[in-house]
Design a protein around this motif. Structure first.
Motif, PDB file in Angstrom:
ATOM      1  N   THR A  76      37.682   6.010   6.951  1.00  0.00           N
ATOM      2  CA  THR A  76      38.872   5.924   5.987  1.00  0.00           C
ATOM      3  C   THR A  76      38.229   5.710   4.604  1.00  0.00           C
ATOM      4  N   LEU A  77      37.253   4.714   4.476  1.00  0.00           N
ATOM      5  CA  LEU A  77      36.634   4.841   2.840  1.00  0.00           C
ATOM      6  C   LEU A  77      36.150   5.732   2.482  1.00  0.00           C
ATOM      7  N   GLN A  78      35.555   6.542   3.215  1.00  0.00           N
ATOM      8  CA  GLN A  78      34.957   8.047   2.884  1.00  0.00           C
ATOM      9  C   GLN A  78      35.918   8.784   2.270  1.00  0.00           C
ATOM     10  N   GLY A  79      36.970   8.839   3.215  1.00  0.00           N
ATOM     11  CA  GLY A  79      38.241   9.849   2.614  1.00  0.00           C
ATOM     12  C   GLY A  79      38.838   9.183   1.283  1.00  0.00           C
ATOM     13  N   ILE A  80      39.119   8.022   1.068  1.00  0.00           N
ATOM     14  CA  ILE A  80      39.577   7.149  -0.303  1.00  0.00           C
ATOM     15  C   ILE A  80      38.544   7.760  -1.291  1.00  0.00           C
ATOM     16  N   ASP A  81      37.333   7.484  -1.208  1.00  0.00           N
ATOM     17  CA  ASP A  81      36.269   7.487  -2.116  1.00  0.00           C
ATOM     18  C   ASP A  81      36.084   9.006  -2.782  1.00  0.00           C
ATOM     19  N   LYS A  82      36.280   9.945  -1.723  1.00  0.00           N
ATOM     20  CA  LYS A  82      35.883  11.069  -2.141  1.00  0.00           C
ATOM     21  C   LYS A  82      37.149  11.721  -2.776  1.00  0.00           C
ATOM     22  N   LYS A  83      38.212  11.478  -2.517  1.00  0.00           N
ATOM     23  CA  LYS A  83      39.630  11.841  -3.245  1.00  0.00           C
ATOM     24  C   LYS A  83      39.655  11.172  -4.543  1.00  0.00           C
ATOM     25  N   LEU A  84      39.202   9.731  -4.595  1.00  0.00           N
ATOM     26  CA  LEU A  84      39.393   9.199  -6.046  1.00  0.00           C
ATOM     27  C   LEU A  84      38.413   9.671  -6.821  1.00  0.00           C
ATOM     28  N   LYS A  85      37.276  10.153  -6.420  1.00  0.00           N
ATOM     29  CA  LYS A  85      36.181  10.848  -7.312  1.00  0.00           C
ATOM     30  C   LYS A  85      36.743  12.229  -7.868  1.00  0.00           C
ATOM     31  N   GLU A  86      37.362  13.046  -7.004  1.00  0.00           N
ATOM     32  CA  GLU A  86      37.935  14.135  -7.432  1.00  0.00           C
ATOM     33  C   GLU A  86      39.038  13.828  -8.397  1.00  0.00           C
ATOM     34  N   LEU A  87      39.690  12.702  -8.626  1.00  0.00           N
ATOM     35  CA  LEU A  87      40.744  12.331  -9.323  1.00  0.00           C
ATOM     36  C   LEU A  87      40.236  11.637 -10.651  1.00  0.00           C
ATOM     37  N   ASN A  88      38.947  11.339 -10.760  1.00  0.00           N
ATOM     38  CA  ASN A  88      38.006  10.706 -11.701  1.00  0.00           C
ATOM     39  C   ASN A  88      38.720   9.299 -11.760  1.00  0.00           C
ATOM     40  N   TYR A  89      38.754   8.537 -10.731  1.00  0.00           N
ATOM     41  CA  TYR A  89      39.042   7.144 -10.596  1.00  0.00           C
ATOM     42  C   TYR A  89      38.052   6.464  -9.936  1.00  0.00           C
ATOM     43  N   ASN A  90      37.682   5.086 -10.477  1.00  0.00           N
ATOM     44  CA  ASN A  90      36.658   4.407  -9.677  1.00  0.00           C
ATOM     45  C   ASN A  90      36.981   3.598  -8.382  1.00  0.00           C
ATOM     46  N   ILE A  91      36.630   3.160  -7.629  1.00  0.00           N
ATOM     47  CA  ILE A  91      37.078   2.363  -6.418  1.00  0.00           C
ATOM     48  C   ILE A  91      36.270   0.951  -6.502  1.00  0.00           C
ATOM     49  N   LEU A  92      36.851  -0.163  -6.281  1.00  0.00           N
ATOM     50  CA  LEU A  92      36.388  -1.190  -5.997  1.00  0.00           C
ATOM     51  C   LEU A  92      37.051  -2.094  -4.579  1.00  0.00           C
ATOM     52  N   ILE A  93      35.789  -2.349  -3.524  1.00  0.00           N
ATOM     53  CA  ILE A  93      35.862  -2.578  -2.596  1.00  0.00           C
ATOM     54  C   ILE A  93      36.008  -4.111  -2.396  1.00  0.00           C
ATOM     55  N   GLU A  94      36.999  -4.878  -1.559  1.00  0.00           N
ATOM     56  CA  GLU A  94      36.795  -6.181  -1.313  1.00  0.00           C
ATOM     57  C   GLU A  94      36.836  -6.151   0.379  1.00  0.00           C
ATOM     58  N   ASN A  95      36.193  -6.928   0.831  1.00  0.00           N
ATOM     59  CA  ASN A  95      35.942  -7.143   2.307  1.00  0.00           C
ATOM     60  C   ASN A  95      36.254  -8.427   2.832  1.00  0.00           C
TER      61      ASN A  95
END
Length: 330
Positions: A76-95
């Motif tokens: 799921t994270l891979q899907g989120i990360d790939k799409k956010l990169k396409e849209l020029n957004y950064n990702i910040l992950i909290e576990n």
């Protein structure tokens, strides 16, 4: 959780004045004391990282996950990360390590950081979750758990379990065991289990015995060993592929065969499931697509909350060799 707006209202000054104070701009001595007193009373904690986020050329989406050691979560994270990169957004992950209280804390923390949105892979949704999500000034999308008050991306857990049970009713099984997880998890613990039980109940022939474990392979293995000391099912249905893998090890350690002695199913179609011997009958969920949809929709919200809606991700039954074909009804 106090916000700049709360401080401005309590102190009787403009939000811009509070912001100027927080960023070391000029504020009169009297106003400064008034703001400081209000900040102390409201226990507001300025976050330097939030200022850094605002200075970034690309906005940031916060993602709260229950664990890293999970195929469904990482995919799921891979899907989120790939799409956010396409849209020029950064990702910040909290576990959170499956701690629902930590989910609440991270929702508050990410809101203080002024992220553009939050994607929550929730273990459950409580009234406290709802209260915090409604209170923070940041849009939130939940993956995996459904609540009509929230924006959610969910899997068809009940329908998928029902259809897998439908497939299994084409075989002669006399003793069926379902190995699931605690009902704290609404999606996996309740809906998935109910889908199986409801379909088998329609035939009025097969009673499903229910045992509980957790999401780990080790605990699933130990629980399976214990239940095999009590009963000998000819079909063991597992709530996830991880649980099925643990169960498979226990079955082999009992010198039993799959599927000749016990037919076995999982749920989720994890990558490793195709490399087992025999390959595991399971249900395919497109976790990558779920992440893609959540990322796409949180960006479309552009930092603003919208009316709640639910997106449902489809599934596919994946018959493999872990079911005893000789038991198929003629």
């Amino acid at each position: 959780m106090a916000t700049i707006r709360d401080i401005s209202e309590k102190a009787g000054v403009a939000k811009s004045t509070v912001s100027r104070y927080l960023n070391d701009g000029y504020v009169s001595e009297a106003t400064r004391k008034k703001i400081e007193k209000t900040i102390k009373k409201l226990e507001y904690i300025p976050n330097s990282y939030a200022q850094n986020l605002r200075l970034e050329s690309n906005p940031t989406i916060g993602v709260i996950i229950p664990r890293f050691d999970s195929y469904s979560v990482t995919t799921t994270l891979q899907g989120i990360d790939k799409k956010l990169k396409e849209l020029n957004y950064n990702i910040l992950i909290e576990n959170t390590d499956r701690n629902s209280k930590m989910e609440i804390e991270y929702l508050k923390r990410l809101a203080k950081m002024k992220v553009a949105g939050i994607i929550l892979l929730a273990t459950k949704i409580t009234d406290e979750h709802i209260h915090v999500i409604e209170a923070i000034e940041v849009p939130v999308i939940v993956i995996g758990q459904e609540d009509k008050r929230l924006n959610c991306v969910v899997y068809k857990d009940y329908e998928a379990a029902f259809d897998l049970a439908e497939y299994l009713t084409d075989y002669h099984f006399s003793k069926i065991v379902y190995l699931g997880v605690d009902e704290v998890d609404e999606a996996v613990g309740v809906r998935r289990k109910n889908g199986f039980i409801d379909r088998f109940a329609q035939d009025h022939k097969n009673e499903v015995m229910v045992y509980h474990t957790d999401f780990s392979m080790d605990n699933a293995m130990h629980t399976t060993k214990e239940l095999l000391n009590q009963i000998h099912p000819d079909l063991l249905i597992c709530a996830t592929d991880n649980i099925a893998i643990g169960a498979m090890k226990a079955i082999y350690e009992k010198n039993l065969r799959i599927p000749e002695d016990i037919s076995l199913t999982g749920f989720g179609n994890y990558q490793i499931s195709n490399y087992l011997n025999p390959a595991l009958t399971t249900v395919h969920y497109d976790y990558n697509k779920a992440g893609h949809l959540a990322a796409e929709n949180i960006v479309q919200m552009k930092g603003k909350k919208i009316n709640s809606s639910t997106i449902k991700v489809d599934y596919q039954i994946m018959p493999k060799n872990s079911i005893d074909k000789s038991k198929r009804k003629r």
